[in-house]
Design an enzyme around this catalytic site. Sequence first.
Site, mmCIF file in Angstrom:
data_model
loop_
_atom_site.group_PDB
_atom_site.id
_atom_site.type_symbol
_atom_site.label_atom_id
_atom_site.label_comp_id
_atom_site.label_asym_id
_atom_site.label_seq_id
_atom_site.Cartn_x
_atom_site.Cartn_y
_atom_site.Cartn_z
ATOM 1 N N HIS A 103 3.175 1.038 2.077
ATOM 2 C CA HIS A 103 2.388 0.053 2.827
ATOM 3 C C HIS A 103 1.068 0.588 3.385
ATOM 4 O O HIS A 103 0.749 0.389 4.560
ATOM 5 C CB HIS A 103 3.234 -0.523 3.970
ATOM 6 C CG HIS A 103 4.432 -1.288 3.500
ATOM 7 N ND1 HIS A 103 4.433 -2.049 2.361
ATOM 8 C CD2 HIS A 103 5.674 -1.431 4.046
ATOM 9 C CE1 HIS A 103 5.632 -2.625 2.215
ATOM 10 N NE2 HIS A 103 6.406 -2.262 3.211
ATOM 11 N N HIS A 177 4.307 -8.979 5.811
ATOM 12 C CA HIS A 177 5.641 -8.401 5.989
ATOM 13 C C HIS A 177 6.428 -9.126 7.083
ATOM 14 O O HIS A 177 7.112 -8.481 7.891
ATOM 15 C CB HIS A 177 5.498 -6.912 6.299
ATOM 16 C CG HIS A 177 6.645 -6.073 5.847
ATOM 17 N ND1 HIS A 177 7.928 -6.258 6.320
ATOM 18 C CD2 HIS A 177 6.711 -5.050 4.956
ATOM 19 C CE1 HIS A 177 8.716 -5.368 5.747
ATOM 20 N NE2 HIS A 177 8.013 -4.629 4.916
ATOM 21 N N GLU A 311 8.087 -10.416 0.459
ATOM 22 C CA GLU A 311 6.731 -9.864 0.371
ATOM 23 C C GLU A 311 6.182 -10.165 -1.011
ATOM 24 O O GLU A 311 6.514 -9.487 -1.978
ATOM 25 C CB GLU A 311 6.785 -8.355 0.622
ATOM 26 C CG GLU A 311 7.405 -7.982 1.958
ATOM 27 C CD GLU A 311 8.015 -6.585 1.933
ATOM 28 O OE1 GLU A 311 7.327 -5.618 1.598
ATOM 29 O OE2 GLU A 311 9.219 -6.458 2.260
HETATM 30 C C1 GLA Z 1 9.538 -2.763 2.710
HETATM 31 C C2 GLA Z 1 10.259 -1.743 1.945
HETATM 32 C C3 GLA Z 1 11.518 -1.368 2.645
HETATM 33 C C4 GLA Z 1 11.258 -0.929 4.060
HETATM 34 C C5 GLA Z 1 10.446 -1.968 4.780
HETATM 35 C C6 GLA Z 1 10.026 -1.470 6.143
HETATM 36 O O1 GLA Z 1 10.149 -3.955 2.627
HETATM 37 O O2 GLA Z 1 10.522 -2.123 0.620
HETATM 38 O O3 GLA Z 1 12.153 -0.349 1.952
HETATM 39 O O4 GLA Z 1 10.539 0.280 4.023
HETATM 40 O O5 GLA Z 1 9.312 -2.312 4.050
HETATM 41 O O6 GLA Z 1 11.074 -0.886 6.838
#
Ligand code: GLA
Length: 346
Positions: A103, A177, A311
């Site tokens: 991210h 997110h 997402e």
């Molecule tokens: C995304 C990732 C997960 C986790 C979340 C945050 O969805 O795919 O594995 O890292 O972000 O915790």
Amino acid sequence: MSKVAFGKTPDGKTVDLYVLQNGRITVKISTYGAIITSIEVPDRDGKLDDVVLGFDDLTGYLGKHPYFGATVGRVANRVAKGKFTLNGHEYTLATNNGPNTLHGGLKGFDKVVWKAEELESGDGPSVRLSYTSPDGEEGYPGNLSVSILFTVTADDKLKIEYTAETDKATPVNLSNHSYFNLGGKNSDTIRDHEITLNADRYTPVDDTLIPTGEIAPVADTPYDLRKPTVIGARIDRLQNEPRGFDHNFVLNNPDGKLTLAAHVYDPKSGRVLEVSTTEPGVQFYTGNFLDGTDKGKGGVAYKQHQAICLETQHFPDSINHPSFPNTVLEPGKKYSQTTVYTFSTR
Ligand code: GLA
């Protein structure tokens, strides 16, 4: 549309909260992290509740948390080992998720203050947030100017339209997110929610959640969510640890037009969320890493499977998989992605 003060960052930057409403649904967006802090929608009896996880105040968001409501970028999801090669140059990013970059890195788009402009678009109240990510930020090449238009429409949609332009070739993959629990603030986990994903295929991953490169059919696997599926029972059939979905589904969306990706239903409240997107993929994540340590709104400890994330994005680690849809933005070209969340009840 109104704007309220949300506080200041440790380096003294003012943060505002924009409130978009249409008389039924109310969405709040923070200029810190372009974070959606709250989405209030009615249940089948008209009772309003907030259906996203997060905090009551800015302090919560300034602390460490798993991207509650945040805009994620410059590259959402994972880049294997924090490395990629583009136009013959190897780039190295900070790793912040085991061996990988997640991210956007150490200070991604979720941790910067965005500029805001209020708009009254034809569709309803809107706020446009913009941010220019400088060349070299978090290791990425090129000055990238990003703009995100959030709109609450008269027909109970939250529309998010992203655009970006660069002066050097760079990977770009933007997403939001938000963690949804359609039962509201004090609700139990999402195990009772039903999900339908418009995806015939998914991308299997290794144990650091990097795609193996294979694009596999969901048919005859627990990843077949093409019919309404009770999430908890399906999680129990998975073998991964911590148990739950954290996978990229390949959407049946070959031409990049706005297409239905997901349908979520909470039988208790009657709330329905539909997600449509122009993106080729959706990371379906069931809050597997939540473990009660994050205390959110009203002091509620968020436990495992408290919420789901949908997402909408290009596939994880696309930059290292030439066979995945391209995430490289070239100078002179425009990146765009649109995702629409529609709220209703039944
Ligand atoms: C995304 C990732 C997960 C986790 C979340 C945050 O969805 O795919 O594995 O890292 O972000 O915790």
